[in-house]
Motif scaffolding. Structure first.
Motif, mmCIF file in Angstrom:
data_model
loop_
_atom_site.group_PDB
_atom_site.id
_atom_site.type_symbol
_atom_site.label_atom_id
_atom_site.label_comp_id
_atom_site.label_asym_id
_atom_site.label_seq_id
_atom_site.Cartn_x
_atom_site.Cartn_y
_atom_site.Cartn_z
ATOM 1 N N GLU A 67 -10.222 5.247 10.414
ATOM 2 C CA GLU A 67 -10.691 5.999 9.262
ATOM 3 C C GLU A 67 -9.497 6.572 8.533
ATOM 4 N N ILE A 68 -9.661 6.661 7.209
ATOM 5 C CA ILE A 68 -8.543 7.124 6.392
ATOM 6 C C ILE A 68 -9.007 8.242 5.476
ATOM 7 N N ASP A 69 -8.172 9.264 5.376
ATOM 8 C CA ASP A 69 -8.416 10.400 4.491
ATOM 9 C C ASP A 69 -7.504 10.231 3.286
ATOM 10 N N ILE A 70 -8.083 10.173 2.093
ATOM 11 C CA ILE A 70 -7.297 9.929 0.884
ATOM 12 C C ILE A 70 -6.977 11.204 0.112
ATOM 13 N N THR A 71 -7.322 12.350 0.659
ATOM 14 C CA THR A 71 -7.200 13.608 -0.072
ATOM 15 C C THR A 71 -5.850 13.764 -0.762
ATOM 16 N N VAL A 115 -10.381 3.755 -4.059
ATOM 17 C CA VAL A 115 -9.818 2.586 -3.385
ATOM 18 C C VAL A 115 -8.310 2.518 -3.600
ATOM 19 N N ARG A 116 -7.841 2.803 -4.805
ATOM 20 C CA ARG A 116 -6.404 2.814 -5.065
ATOM 21 C C ARG A 116 -5.709 3.833 -4.158
ATOM 22 N N ALA A 117 -6.310 5.007 -4.027
ATOM 23 C CA ALA A 117 -5.738 6.035 -3.154
ATOM 24 C C ALA A 117 -5.726 5.554 -1.699
ATOM 25 N N ALA A 121 -2.554 5.011 0.877
ATOM 26 C CA ALA A 121 -2.509 5.635 2.205
ATOM 27 C C ALA A 121 -2.246 4.589 3.289
ATOM 28 N N VAL A 122 -2.886 3.428 3.194
ATOM 29 C CA VAL A 122 -2.669 2.358 4.171
ATOM 30 C C VAL A 122 -1.231 1.854 4.093
ATOM 31 N N MET A 123 -0.734 1.655 2.890
ATOM 32 C CA MET A 123 0.623 1.132 2.717
ATOM 33 C C MET A 123 1.670 2.097 3.276
ATOM 34 N N ASP A 124 1.373 3.382 3.269
ATOM 35 C CA ASP A 124 2.294 4.352 3.864
ATOM 36 C C ASP A 124 2.365 4.217 5.384
ATOM 37 N N LEU A 125 1.370 3.551 5.983
ATOM 38 C CA LEU A 125 1.338 3.368 7.434
ATOM 39 C C LEU A 125 2.017 2.068 7.876
ATOM 40 N N GLY A 126 2.267 1.170 6.943
ATOM 41 C CA GLY A 126 2.868 -0.112 7.278
ATOM 42 C C GLY A 126 2.473 -1.147 6.248
ATOM 43 N N ARG A 127 2.943 -2.365 6.456
ATOM 44 C CA ARG A 127 2.653 -3.432 5.499
ATOM 45 C C ARG A 127 1.669 -4.432 6.102
#
Length: 183
Positions: A67-71, A115-117, A121-127
């Motif tokens: 799960e991802i928090d985009i806040t 979705v953009r946010a 957030a996902v890209m900050d965790l890796g590629r």
């Protein structure tokens, strides 16, 4: 404007839509290898968990989910409302996203800004190898060039209408309704 509310999807219709989306995810990815479902807080997490269960029923293996928090990635945070300290709900992805096929999951796709946010957030965790998008409802009115890969139901709306998704996990019932926004 006249006030109205209509139920568009009941419990059974939601279940059928998510079953179809589960099959589409498996088919498009030629199986479930390297797939990670990531639900966007809050109702997207519930939808993602249901998809994980459905995919496990079909394939006999449970795929990782998070799960991802985009806040902190939202583009509508201004200095005025940042001072209010946005409530963080936490990101929990139990697997490294590097080189994985990430399927972001949300309940409703509207402007595309959420979705953009989430992608940021996902890209900050890796590629990841790929990022795909699964939504229960696509209501149109995109402000960004974002298109879902998997859609439970397309529901064209006017900007004066509101789509309300209720899920058992948070709302004690499964239902998607449309109603007129208060003027």
């Amino acid at each position: 404007m006249d006030s109205y509310e209509r139920v568009l999807l009941d419990e059974q219709a939601i279940r059928r839509a998510l079953t179809r989306v589960s099959h589409e995810i498996i088919e498009k990815n030629k199986g479930i290898e390297n797939i990670v479902l990531v639900g966007i807080k809050t109702r997207g997490v519930h939808v993602a968990r249901r998809l994980v269960k459905q995919i496990a029923r079909i394939e006999g293996t449970e795929i990782p989910a998070g799960e991802i928090d985009i806040t902190l990635y939202r583009d509508d945070l201004t200095p005025q409302n940042e001072a209010a300290d946005p409530e963080l709900k936490g990101t929990d992805i139990p697997i490294d996203v590097k080189d994985k096929k990430i399927v972001l999951v949300d309940d409703v796709l509207y402007t595309g800004r959420t979705v953009r946010a989430a992608m940021d957030a996902v890209m900050d965790l890796g590629r990841p190898a790929h990022i795909q998008l699964a939504v229960l409802i696509d209501r149109g009115h995109r402000e960004l060039p974002i298109r879902p890969d998997y859609v439970g139901k397309n529901i064209p709306t006017s900007k004066d209408e509101i789509i309300a998704v209720k899920l058992e996990e948070s709302d004690k019932k499964d239902e998607v309704s449309i109603f007129a926004a208060s003027s």
